[in-house]
Motif scaffolding. Structure first.
Motif, PDB file in Angstrom:
ATOM      1  N   ASP A  18     -22.305 -34.078   7.153  1.00  0.00           N
ATOM      2  CA  ASP A  18     -21.763 -32.698   7.491  1.00  0.00           C
ATOM      3  C   ASP A  18     -22.908 -31.559   7.023  1.00  0.00           C
ATOM      4  O   ASP A  18     -23.070 -30.613   8.034  1.00  0.00           O
ATOM      5  N   ARG A  38     -20.547 -38.649   3.844  1.00  0.00           N
ATOM      6  CA  ARG A  38     -20.066 -37.800   4.914  1.00  0.00           C
ATOM      7  C   ARG A  38     -20.446 -36.449   4.522  1.00  0.00           C
ATOM      8  O   ARG A  38     -20.884 -35.739   5.296  1.00  0.00           O
ATOM      9  N   THR A  68      -7.537 -28.288   9.675  1.00  0.00           N
ATOM     10  CA  THR A  68      -8.582 -28.466  10.879  1.00  0.00           C
ATOM     11  C   THR A  68      -9.340 -29.779  10.715  1.00  0.00           C
ATOM     12  O   THR A  68      -9.834 -30.143  11.678  1.00  0.00           O
ATOM     13  N   GLY A  69      -9.401 -30.165   9.338  1.00  0.00           N
ATOM     14  CA  GLY A  69     -10.016 -31.486   9.346  1.00  0.00           C
ATOM     15  C   GLY A  69      -9.305 -32.669  10.327  1.00  0.00           C
ATOM     16  O   GLY A  69      -9.862 -33.517  10.769  1.00  0.00           O
ATOM     17  N   ARG A 107     -17.449 -27.454  18.426  1.00  0.00           N
ATOM     18  CA  ARG A 107     -16.977 -26.687  17.366  1.00  0.00           C
ATOM     19  C   ARG A 107     -16.553 -25.374  18.253  1.00  0.00           C
ATOM     20  O   ARG A 107     -15.533 -24.821  17.540  1.00  0.00           O
ATOM     21  N   TYR A 121     -10.351 -32.589  14.015  1.00  0.00           N
ATOM     22  CA  TYR A 121     -11.686 -33.216  14.285  1.00  0.00           C
ATOM     23  C   TYR A 121     -11.537 -34.642  14.195  1.00  0.00           C
ATOM     24  O   TYR A 121     -12.161 -35.395  14.967  1.00  0.00           O
ATOM     25  N   ARG A 122     -10.720 -35.048  13.185  1.00  0.00           N
ATOM     26  CA  ARG A 122     -10.330 -36.424  13.178  1.00  0.00           C
ATOM     27  C   ARG A 122      -9.614 -36.806  14.391  1.00  0.00           C
ATOM     28  O   ARG A 122     -10.007 -38.176  14.774  1.00  0.00           O
ATOM     29  N   ARG A 181     -13.851 -26.185   6.617  1.00  0.00           N
ATOM     30  CA  ARG A 181     -15.315 -26.147   6.209  1.00  0.00           C
ATOM     31  C   ARG A 181     -15.884 -24.857   6.516  1.00  0.00           C
ATOM     32  O   ARG A 181     -16.714 -24.244   6.104  1.00  0.00           O
ATOM     33  N   ASP A 182     -15.353 -24.288   7.700  1.00  0.00           N
ATOM     34  CA  ASP A 182     -15.924 -22.892   8.295  1.00  0.00           C
ATOM     35  C   ASP A 182     -14.953 -21.753   8.857  1.00  0.00           C
ATOM     36  O   ASP A 182     -14.976 -21.075   9.584  1.00  0.00           O
ATOM     37  N   LYS A 199      -8.717 -29.029  -1.319  1.00  0.00           N
ATOM     38  CA  LYS A 199      -8.228 -27.857  -0.620  1.00  0.00           C
ATOM     39  C   LYS A 199      -6.921 -28.286   0.181  1.00  0.00           C
ATOM     40  O   LYS A 199      -6.158 -27.309   0.447  1.00  0.00           O
TER      41      LYS A 199
HETATM   42  O1  C5P Z   1     -11.594 -32.108   5.779  1.00  0.00           O
HETATM   43  P1  C5P Z   1     -11.630 -33.396   6.138  1.00  0.00           P
HETATM   44  O2  C5P Z   1     -12.476 -33.930   5.220  1.00  0.00           O
HETATM   45  O3  C5P Z   1     -10.457 -34.204   6.809  1.00  0.00           O
HETATM   46  O4  C5P Z   1     -12.812 -33.381   7.535  1.00  0.00           O
HETATM   47  C1  C5P Z   1     -13.148 -34.354   8.330  1.00  0.00           C
HETATM   48  C2  C5P Z   1     -14.341 -34.138   8.882  1.00  0.00           C
HETATM   49  O5  C5P Z   1     -14.268 -32.854   9.961  1.00  0.00           O
HETATM   50  C3  C5P Z   1     -15.389 -33.564   8.106  1.00  0.00           C
HETATM   51  O6  C5P Z   1     -16.140 -34.495   7.462  1.00  0.00           O
HETATM   52  C4  C5P Z   1     -16.294 -32.653   9.040  1.00  0.00           C
HETATM   53  O7  C5P Z   1     -17.100 -33.403   9.759  1.00  0.00           O
HETATM   54  C5  C5P Z   1     -15.191 -32.081   9.990  1.00  0.00           C
HETATM   55  N1  C5P Z   1     -14.755 -30.725   9.926  1.00  0.00           N
HETATM   56  C6  C5P Z   1     -15.474 -29.768  10.353  1.00  0.00           C
HETATM   57  N2  C5P Z   1     -15.256 -28.346  10.266  1.00  0.00           N
HETATM   58  C7  C5P Z   1     -14.107 -28.167   9.700  1.00  0.00           C
HETATM   59  C8  C5P Z   1     -13.025 -29.177   9.332  1.00  0.00           C
HETATM   60  C9  C5P Z   1     -13.507 -30.570   9.412  1.00  0.00           C
HETATM   61  O8  C5P Z   1     -16.647 -29.896  10.666  1.00  0.00           O
HETATM   62  N3  C5P Z   1     -13.461 -26.805   9.681  1.00  0.00           N
END
Ligand code: C5P
Length: 229
Positions: free
Chosen positions: A182, A178, A34-35, A115, A38-39, A135-136, A16
């Motif tokens: 998740d 992971r 957006t990941g 969130r 969160y990171r 993811r959402d 993605k």
């Molecule tokens: O996409 P990426 O692997 O960088 O995302 C890191 C973490 O952020 C995911 O493992 C998940 O826990 C969280 N995440 C999420 N919702 C999103 C993007 C990422 O919960 N829209």
């Protein structure tokens, strides 16, 4: 409907990020990962010694982070990609990809308060149009996006890509673990109106081609050279 929003969701290693970046460049839209948000919150928590189980403290910490859209690349270079996510005045750093972040990010992301704060920040970033990956995005952040893509790939393929990217075998097990964590709180399911693309046997150009065909069908005005508003 948010007219210029392309939502790309999928698990880690589904392709993605590569697709989202390329699509943003092709369509001249900002790219929002957006990941990385969160990171970044996870990194801040580790630095400030905030307990990843402490939802209220994480929500307060989130308020101290600055998410903006800025031109990608160096100022003297031509800007093929107009804007992308910057965090606290800098592009997302390599530090965000460390094993320590990846071991803790699911715990941070599972809190409803975190969130909700993330959704608000992501909506603000995307309101003028964007290619947003996560993811959402198609289900919760921009459920009215005109184009929603959901990428899947066989687990072995996803793990293999991550090993190639990071140069270490250990990341394969961590990625699948992971995913599992998740999925406990935030099941990774496509929106009803998402187009599911299996990238297991597609290369980058092939994936981009399928995605552009979906854009042409669902939001042709987003294509370069379109005369429609
Ligand atoms: O996409 P990426 O692997 O960088 O995302 C890191 C973490 O952020 C995911 O493992 C998940 O826990 C969280 N995440 C999420 N919702 C999103 C993007 C990422 O919960 N829209």
């Amino acid at each position: 409907m948010t007219p210029r929003l392309i939502a790309i969701d999928g698990a880690a290693g589904s392709g993605k990020s590569t697709l989202a970046r390329l699509l943003a460049m092709t369509l001249g839209l900002p790219y929002v990962n957006t990941g990385a948000m969160y990171r970044a919150l996870t990194l801040a928590a580790l630095r400030e010694e905030v307990d990843v189980e402490d939802e209220d403290a994480l929500v307060r910490l989130m308020e101290t982070l600055d998410f903006t859209l800025r031109p990608a690349g160096r100022p003297e270079e031509p800007q093929p990609n107009p804007r992308e996510l910057w965090i606290d005045g800098a592009p997302p750093s390599d530090e965000l990809e460390s094993a320590e972040i990846e071991a803790n990010v699911s715990a941070v992301a599972r809190h409803p308060g975190v969130r909700a704060a993330m959704r608000a920040a992501q909506r603000a970033l995307g309101e003028g149009g964007a290619v947003m990956e996560g993811r959402d995005i198609g289900t919760a952040v921009f459920p009215d996006a005109p184009v929603k893509l959901f990428l899947v790939a066989a687990p072995q393929e996803r793990a293999g890509r991550r090993v190639e990217e990071r140069g270490s075998q250990e990341v394969a097990g961590a990625l699948l673990e992971r995913d599992r964590r998740d999925a406990l709180v935030n099941p990774l399911v496509p929106a009803e109106d998402a187009v599911v693309i299996d990238t297991s046997d597609l290369d980058v150009d092939g994936t981009l081609g399928v995605a552009l065909a979906v854009v042409a069908e669902r939001a042709p005005d987003l294509l370069p050279g379109s005369t429609q508003p």
